[in-house]
Write an enzyme that holds these catalytic residues in place. Structure first.
Site, mmCIF file in Angstrom:
data_model
loop_
_atom_site.group_PDB
_atom_site.id
_atom_site.type_symbol
_atom_site.label_atom_id
_atom_site.label_comp_id
_atom_site.label_asym_id
_atom_site.label_seq_id
_atom_site.Cartn_x
_atom_site.Cartn_y
_atom_site.Cartn_z
ATOM 1 N N HIS A 8 22.481 -27.190 4.840
ATOM 2 C CA HIS A 8 23.424 -26.450 5.845
ATOM 3 C C HIS A 8 24.271 -27.043 6.530
ATOM 4 C CE1 HIS A 8 23.766 -23.639 9.247
ATOM 5 N NE2 HIS A 8 24.467 -22.859 8.252
ATOM 6 N N ARG A 9 25.593 -27.190 6.205
ATOM 7 C CA ARG A 9 26.683 -27.841 6.872
ATOM 8 C C ARG A 9 26.221 -29.526 6.704
ATOM 9 N NH1 ARG A 9 26.616 -24.726 12.920
ATOM 10 N NH2 ARG A 9 26.229 -22.750 12.045
ATOM 11 N N GLU A 35 26.166 -26.845 1.691
ATOM 12 C CA GLU A 35 26.702 -25.296 2.096
ATOM 13 C C GLU A 35 27.853 -26.054 3.176
ATOM 14 O OE1 GLU A 35 27.611 -22.183 5.381
ATOM 15 O OE2 GLU A 35 26.764 -24.043 5.447
ATOM 16 N N ASP A 37 31.468 -24.827 5.632
ATOM 17 C CA ASP A 37 32.323 -23.684 6.208
ATOM 18 C C ASP A 37 33.707 -23.969 6.240
ATOM 19 O OD1 ASP A 37 29.915 -22.165 7.402
ATOM 20 O OD2 ASP A 37 29.879 -24.052 8.524
ATOM 21 N N HIS A 50 32.881 -25.235 11.207
ATOM 22 C CA HIS A 50 32.223 -23.736 11.375
ATOM 23 C C HIS A 50 32.803 -22.997 12.432
ATOM 24 C CE1 HIS A 50 29.326 -21.107 13.109
ATOM 25 N NE2 HIS A 50 28.812 -21.022 12.133
ATOM 26 N N GLU A 110 31.662 -21.453 2.380
ATOM 27 C CA GLU A 110 31.559 -20.326 3.073
ATOM 28 C C GLU A 110 32.992 -20.048 3.405
ATOM 29 O OE1 GLU A 110 28.845 -20.060 6.497
ATOM 30 O OE2 GLU A 110 29.883 -18.073 6.902
ATOM 31 N N LYS A 112 35.115 -18.809 6.318
ATOM 32 C CA LYS A 112 35.238 -18.420 7.723
ATOM 33 C C LYS A 112 36.225 -17.463 8.124
ATOM 34 C CE LYS A 112 31.113 -19.715 9.420
ATOM 35 N NZ LYS A 112 30.053 -18.633 9.283
ATOM 36 N N ASP A 230 18.783 -26.977 7.573
ATOM 37 C CA ASP A 230 19.486 -28.411 8.381
ATOM 38 C C ASP A 230 18.502 -29.606 7.950
ATOM 39 O OD1 ASP A 230 21.072 -26.510 9.493
ATOM 40 O OD2 ASP A 230 19.806 -26.280 11.400
HETATM 41 O O1 G3P Z 1 26.051 -19.789 4.698
HETATM 42 C C1 G3P Z 1 24.942 -19.496 5.481
HETATM 43 C C2 G3P Z 1 25.213 -19.734 6.991
HETATM 44 O O2 G3P Z 1 25.805 -20.901 7.058
HETATM 45 C C3 G3P Z 1 25.921 -18.449 7.479
HETATM 46 O O3 G3P Z 1 26.088 -18.768 8.965
HETATM 47 O O4 G3P Z 1 27.000 -19.283 11.060
HETATM 48 O O5 G3P Z 1 25.669 -20.902 9.756
HETATM 49 O O6 G3P Z 1 27.883 -20.404 8.933
HETATM 50 P P1 G3P Z 1 26.575 -19.804 9.834
HETATM 51 MG MG MG Z 2 27.910 -21.512 7.069
#
Ligand code: G3P
Ligand code: MG
Length: 246
Positions: A8-9, A35, A37, A50, A110, A112, A230
């Protein structure tokens, strides 16, 4: 089924989110995917960040939409996290695609666009993915239902996920009607019935953000298609042990 571990990120517990060091680390840890953003600069360059503003994760201030790519590229996106990462810069989507192109990693990009509905973000990102021939291992996701609808014409060639943190009856059919072929949910929405509905509809279900063993366990036992974490190292280790004891 093996639940995929998506960083995640990037491996964002250990390096500044959405930067090359976080992606490199996730790759070295052998995460299944990444993943990230995407937002659009003033001059319409998709970049990986993000927040709508650069304030939290760089030494600059202001909205991404009001800054040019050149203005963004000189910002320090590492020092806020730790002095070890001083000099780390924000990546353009294109730089990221160059980096990931020949690595065996899934991509979840993702969009945004739930707070600022950037014009043409969907097609700009899609064309970049086409250029790098990455459509077949990418899912585009967004919290913005209108954006999912705009992505519908592309959903034959690419994964399109509706992202949500909100409880809703008929969530799966709602996502499908919008044009999504996958569902990305916040952990609190996860339950057996929802996963079964997704499986009946052949819709992959992926869950965010899973950093602790009990929630990992629930996702693995319910056979979720993927988790966003993470801490990909911990998740991979736990998945390995989980497989051997179940
Ligand atoms: O894509 C899953 C998650 O990243 C969505 O929320 O705020 O972490 O981008 P956020
Ligand atoms: Mg995200």
């Amino acid at each position: 089924m093996n639940t995929n571990i998506i960083a995640h990120r990037g491996a964002s517990k250990y390096a500044p989110e959405n930067t090359l060091p976080a992606f490199e680390l996730a790759y070295q840890m052998k995460a299944n995917g990444i993943e990230t953003d995407v937002q659009l600069t003033k001059d319409n360059i998709p970049i990986l960040i993000h927040d709508e503003k650069v304030n939290r994760t760089t030494n600059g201030t202001g909205y991404v939409k009001d800054l040019t790519y050149r203005e963004i590229k000189v910002l320090d996106a590492g020092s806020w996290f730790s002095s070890d990462f001083t000099g780390t810069t924000i990546l353009s989507l294109e730089e990221f695609l160059e980096w990931i192109r020949f690595k065996p990693l899934y991509l979840n990009i993702e969009l945004k666009n739930n707070k600022i509905d950037y014009k043409h973000l969907e097609s700009i990102v899609y064309e970049n993915l086409m250029k790098y021939q990455l459509l077949d291992r990418t899912t585009l996701s967004t919290f913005n239902p209108s954006s999912v609808e705009r992505l519908k014409p592309m959903n034959q060639s690419i994964g399109v996920a509706f992202l949500t943190s909100k409880k809703k009856s008929n969530l799966v059919s709602h996502a499908k009607k919008l044009g999504a072929n996958a569902l990305h949910i916040k952990y609190k929405l996860l339950n057996k019935a929802l996963v079964e509905k997704c499986q009946q509809q052949k819709m992959p279900v992926r869950v965010y953000t899973i950093n602790k063993e009990p929630s990992m366990k629930k996702c693995f036992s319910l056979n979720c298609d993927a988790i966003f974490t993470d801490v990909p190292d911990i998740a991979l280790n736990y998945r390995n042990n989980f497989k051997h004891t179940n």
